[in-house]
Design a protein around this motif. Structure first.
Motif, PDB file in Angstrom:
ATOM      1  N   ALA A  25      22.935 -12.560  29.275  1.00  0.00           N
ATOM      2  CA  ALA A  25      24.524 -12.811  29.097  1.00  0.00           C
ATOM      3  C   ALA A  25      25.083 -12.264  27.861  1.00  0.00           C
ATOM      4  O   ALA A  25      24.496 -12.038  26.829  1.00  0.00           O
ATOM      5  N   VAL A  26      26.335 -12.225  27.839  1.00  0.00           N
ATOM      6  CA  VAL A  26      27.373 -11.803  26.801  1.00  0.00           C
ATOM      7  C   VAL A  26      26.939 -12.639  25.487  1.00  0.00           C
ATOM      8  O   VAL A  26      26.715 -12.094  24.350  1.00  0.00           O
ATOM      9  N   ALA A  27      26.880 -14.033  25.622  1.00  0.00           N
ATOM     10  CA  ALA A  27      26.420 -14.726  24.770  1.00  0.00           C
ATOM     11  C   ALA A  27      25.443 -14.604  23.777  1.00  0.00           C
ATOM     12  O   ALA A  27      25.211 -14.694  22.600  1.00  0.00           O
ATOM     13  N   GLY A  28      24.421 -14.090  24.585  1.00  0.00           N
ATOM     14  CA  GLY A  28      22.742 -13.769  24.112  1.00  0.00           C
ATOM     15  C   GLY A  28      22.932 -12.395  23.620  1.00  0.00           C
ATOM     16  O   GLY A  28      21.883 -11.941  22.905  1.00  0.00           O
ATOM     17  N   ALA A  29      24.025 -11.605  23.572  1.00  0.00           N
ATOM     18  CA  ALA A  29      24.045 -10.183  23.125  1.00  0.00           C
ATOM     19  C   ALA A  29      24.496 -10.156  21.508  1.00  0.00           C
ATOM     20  O   ALA A  29      25.418  -9.751  21.198  1.00  0.00           O
ATOM     21  N   THR A  30      23.578 -10.838  20.799  1.00  0.00           N
ATOM     22  CA  THR A  30      23.858 -10.870  19.358  1.00  0.00           C
ATOM     23  C   THR A  30      23.483  -9.464  18.849  1.00  0.00           C
ATOM     24  O   THR A  30      22.601  -8.610  19.505  1.00  0.00           O
ATOM     25  N   THR A  31      23.865  -9.088  17.660  1.00  0.00           N
ATOM     26  CA  THR A  31      23.554  -7.823  17.016  1.00  0.00           C
ATOM     27  C   THR A  31      22.227  -7.591  16.807  1.00  0.00           C
ATOM     28  O   THR A  31      21.580  -6.606  16.664  1.00  0.00           O
ATOM     29  N   ARG A  32      21.527  -8.813  16.600  1.00  0.00           N
ATOM     30  CA  ARG A  32      20.115  -8.813  16.402  1.00  0.00           C
ATOM     31  C   ARG A  32      19.362  -8.526  17.394  1.00  0.00           C
ATOM     32  O   ARG A  32      18.456  -7.578  17.508  1.00  0.00           O
ATOM     33  N   ALA A  33      19.696  -9.128  18.653  1.00  0.00           N
ATOM     34  CA  ALA A  33      19.048  -8.926  19.917  1.00  0.00           C
ATOM     35  C   ALA A  33      19.170  -7.311  20.375  1.00  0.00           C
ATOM     36  O   ALA A  33      18.276  -6.915  20.893  1.00  0.00           O
ATOM     37  N   ILE A  34      20.327  -7.108  20.366  1.00  0.00           N
ATOM     38  CA  ILE A  34      20.598  -5.669  20.582  1.00  0.00           C
ATOM     39  C   ILE A  34      20.141  -4.533  19.824  1.00  0.00           C
ATOM     40  O   ILE A  34      19.372  -3.670  20.476  1.00  0.00           O
ATOM     41  N   ALA A  35      20.167  -4.801  18.394  1.00  0.00           N
ATOM     42  CA  ALA A  35      19.272  -3.846  17.690  1.00  0.00           C
ATOM     43  C   ALA A  35      17.642  -3.760  17.893  1.00  0.00           C
ATOM     44  O   ALA A  35      17.073  -2.713  18.093  1.00  0.00           O
ATOM     45  N   SER A  36      17.200  -4.936  18.047  1.00  0.00           N
ATOM     46  CA  SER A  36      15.753  -5.140  18.650  1.00  0.00           C
ATOM     47  C   SER A  36      15.435  -4.428  19.757  1.00  0.00           C
ATOM     48  O   SER A  36      14.613  -3.656  19.989  1.00  0.00           O
ATOM     49  N   GLU A  37      16.286  -4.631  20.843  1.00  0.00           N
ATOM     50  CA  GLU A  37      16.247  -4.075  22.006  1.00  0.00           C
ATOM     51  C   GLU A  37      16.307  -2.762  21.917  1.00  0.00           C
ATOM     52  O   GLU A  37      15.308  -1.746  22.596  1.00  0.00           O
ATOM     53  N   ALA A  38      16.987  -2.027  21.115  1.00  0.00           N
ATOM     54  CA  ALA A  38      17.078  -0.858  20.879  1.00  0.00           C
ATOM     55  C   ALA A  38      15.956  -0.126  19.937  1.00  0.00           C
ATOM     56  O   ALA A  38      16.024   1.187  19.528  1.00  0.00           O
ATOM     57  N   ARG A  52      30.414  -6.162  15.833  1.00  0.00           N
ATOM     58  CA  ARG A  52      30.141  -6.565  16.968  1.00  0.00           C
ATOM     59  C   ARG A  52      31.198  -6.259  18.225  1.00  0.00           C
ATOM     60  O   ARG A  52      30.927  -5.741  19.167  1.00  0.00           O
ATOM     61  N   ASP A  53      32.439  -6.454  17.809  1.00  0.00           N
ATOM     62  CA  ASP A  53      33.370  -6.252  18.646  1.00  0.00           C
ATOM     63  C   ASP A  53      33.683  -4.786  18.919  1.00  0.00           C
ATOM     64  O   ASP A  53      33.919  -4.563  20.175  1.00  0.00           O
ATOM     65  N   GLU A  54      33.707  -3.956  17.869  1.00  0.00           N
ATOM     66  CA  GLU A  54      33.606  -2.738  18.350  1.00  0.00           C
ATOM     67  C   GLU A  54      32.588  -2.168  19.512  1.00  0.00           C
ATOM     68  O   GLU A  54      32.970  -1.312  20.222  1.00  0.00           O
ATOM     69  N   LEU A  55      31.390  -2.776  19.370  1.00  0.00           N
ATOM     70  CA  LEU A  55      30.585  -2.248  20.093  1.00  0.00           C
ATOM     71  C   LEU A  55      30.754  -2.729  21.575  1.00  0.00           C
ATOM     72  O   LEU A  55      30.610  -2.167  22.422  1.00  0.00           O
ATOM     73  N   MET A  56      31.345  -3.940  21.775  1.00  0.00           N
ATOM     74  CA  MET A  56      31.559  -4.613  22.994  1.00  0.00           C
ATOM     75  C   MET A  56      32.759  -3.761  23.548  1.00  0.00           C
ATOM     76  O   MET A  56      32.582  -3.555  24.775  1.00  0.00           O
ATOM     77  N   GLN A 117      38.966  -9.955  29.746  1.00  0.00           N
ATOM     78  CA  GLN A 117      40.116 -10.726  30.013  1.00  0.00           C
ATOM     79  C   GLN A 117      40.495 -11.618  28.830  1.00  0.00           C
ATOM     80  O   GLN A 117      41.783 -12.140  28.892  1.00  0.00           O
ATOM     81  N   ARG A 118      39.377 -12.215  28.336  1.00  0.00           N
ATOM     82  CA  ARG A 118      39.536 -13.485  27.315  1.00  0.00           C
ATOM     83  C   ARG A 118      39.504 -12.874  26.023  1.00  0.00           C
ATOM     84  O   ARG A 118      39.911 -13.806  24.936  1.00  0.00           O
ATOM     85  N   THR A 119      39.333 -11.707  25.516  1.00  0.00           N
ATOM     86  CA  THR A 119      39.197 -11.188  24.269  1.00  0.00           C
ATOM     87  C   THR A 119      40.656 -10.536  23.818  1.00  0.00           C
ATOM     88  O   THR A 119      40.919  -9.528  24.417  1.00  0.00           O
ATOM     89  N   PRO A 120      41.277 -11.156  22.787  1.00  0.00           N
ATOM     90  CA  PRO A 120      42.540 -10.584  22.207  1.00  0.00           C
ATOM     91  C   PRO A 120      42.254  -9.158  21.753  1.00  0.00           C
ATOM     92  O   PRO A 120      41.348  -8.873  21.211  1.00  0.00           O
ATOM     93  N   GLY A 121      43.030  -8.560  22.350  1.00  0.00           N
ATOM     94  CA  GLY A 121      42.834  -6.994  22.060  1.00  0.00           C
ATOM     95  C   GLY A 121      42.124  -6.311  22.985  1.00  0.00           C
ATOM     96  O   GLY A 121      41.841  -4.911  22.809  1.00  0.00           O
ATOM     97  N   ALA A 122      41.452  -6.840  24.080  1.00  0.00           N
ATOM     98  CA  ALA A 122      40.630  -6.210  25.005  1.00  0.00           C
ATOM     99  C   ALA A 122      41.372  -6.141  26.367  1.00  0.00           C
ATOM    100  O   ALA A 122      40.890  -5.830  27.547  1.00  0.00           O
ATOM    101  N   GLU A 123      42.436  -6.749  26.445  1.00  0.00           N
ATOM    102  CA  GLU A 123      43.264  -7.177  27.676  1.00  0.00           C
ATOM    103  C   GLU A 123      43.243  -5.737  28.647  1.00  0.00           C
ATOM    104  O   GLU A 123      43.219  -5.935  29.763  1.00  0.00           O
ATOM    105  N   HIS A 124      43.727  -4.933  27.759  1.00  0.00           N
ATOM    106  CA  HIS A 124      43.755  -3.606  28.389  1.00  0.00           C
ATOM    107  C   HIS A 124      42.628  -3.034  29.203  1.00  0.00           C
ATOM    108  O   HIS A 124      42.863  -2.492  30.215  1.00  0.00           O
TER     109      HIS A 124
END
Lengths: 222, 222
Positions: A25-38, A52-56, A117-124
DNA sequence: GTCTATAATGAGATAGAC
DNA sequence: GTCTATCTCATTATAGAC
């Protein structure tokens, strides 16, 4: 990880993020988890992305491209359908087969949509996601009408909205229940209902349409 | 906050959690934010709940009850509809008016549903949520058939599944686009399509059904 | 019983050695 | 350029004064 350009690193991290989101899930997508996965240390994350926001945001953009590339050909009919009902049914079945083949991926898409939809700046981005689905639906509807010699009795954009809502309902209901039989019944029902919004061309109209298509394709070749 | 029973505290926190989730998403619903919204210090949170997870489970349970209580009467027709198409249309319009009146609340519900689906140990709550929608749909469909003297030409459970998928698609599409006109068109389309799965009773059948209803209600009074 | 103060954990981000 | 080690902050949960 020696020698890896920043842009390679970015795509590697985006891919890893998608896998992590599908799994945890999105909540589990921490920078640590993502980097480790990569397969790279956490610090490398900030070497490729500001935050992290820029990545998302990049993940959502990537997903949009990917979907447009993968769903459009998927909607193409495998064999010439007899009528509009059959054409729609086979298109929807194809779509459903795609989500059933990788439910976690599809859930990740839904979650990303909610995230936008819920992140300010990402509605578009959320709007873009729906506009992309919508454009896809309209293209498919036009193609189907041409394929089975029919016309839509209402503006194709209106019917496109409905296709989006129908596939959305199909997707989220199936993801929650995993009821395959209900999904197939719903596809039958939806194909039938949408097909009623079209009418077959008369023989002379069909001939004219075919001639027009020939002219166009000949012209395109010249 | 002097004198407040533990159970009062629990419901106050659940209510506060719903408000916070509607405003700031599930990710923003920290114990601090929830306690603060409820006007009590953060430590009081753990006086009422074992953990944040326990609260979230309680929130989902609470939401299920609330929905069953609020949606069922909402589906009741305001005036006697002329036919099945009208009955379904007014029911769906009523449902839509509910979500349009409080979009943030509805988004919170969707998010909670996803949360349940992805949280180990809460999957059964996600199932419950859908089963509750489903049961509601079936009840409404039966009531509608009785109201306009019609029968369903397919098992009402199958049609119930479709109503759930249709309302789900309506909801999530509208939440993403806020396109009211498209929503009303979709409701028209859906009411029409579902109504085709019913057929009016013959006059003699209608009479028999009315008589049977009278017997039942008289029997219930006796 | 209630709340202040704080411990313990895990997050995103960064400084600085190599 | 890359990674180890660390900083800072926000979170959940708890200990202990009142």
């Amino acid at each position: 990880m020696t020698r890896m350009s920043v842009s390679e690193r970015r795509t590697a991290l985006v891919d890893a993020a998608l896998r992590v989101i599908a799994r945890d899930a999105v909540a589990g997508a921490t920078t640590r988890a993502i980097a480790s996965e990569a397969g790279m240390p956490q610090a490398s994350f900030h070497y490729a992305f500001e935050s992290r926001d820029e990545l998302m945001r990049e993940v959502v953009r990537h997903v949009l491209e990917q979907e447009e590339r993968s769903i459009l050909p998927a909607m193409a009919p495998t064999s010439a359908p007899a009528d509009m009902r059959e054409a729609l049914k086979s298109g929807l079945e194809h779509y459903f087969a795609g989500i059933a083949a990788d439910p976690d991926h599809e859930r990740a898409m839904l979650e990303l949509s909610q995230y936008s939809q819920r992140t300010p700046g990402a509605e578009h981005l959320a709007r873009l996601q729906y506009e992309s689905y919508f454009a896809l639906a309209v293209t498919s509807l036009r193609a189907a009408a041409e394929l089975v010699d029919a016309r839509w009795s209402r503006p194709v954009e209106e019917i496109g909205c409905m296709i989006v809502a129908l596939t959305d309902g199909l997707t989220s209901t199936w993801l929650a229940t995993r009821d395959d039989a209900a999904a197939h019944r719903f596809i039958d029902f939806a194909a039938d209902a949408i097909a009623r919004l079209s009418e077959p061309l008369s023989p002379s109209e069909a001939e004219a349409a075919a001639a027009s298509r020939n002219r166009l394709s000949t012209g395109a070749q010249a």
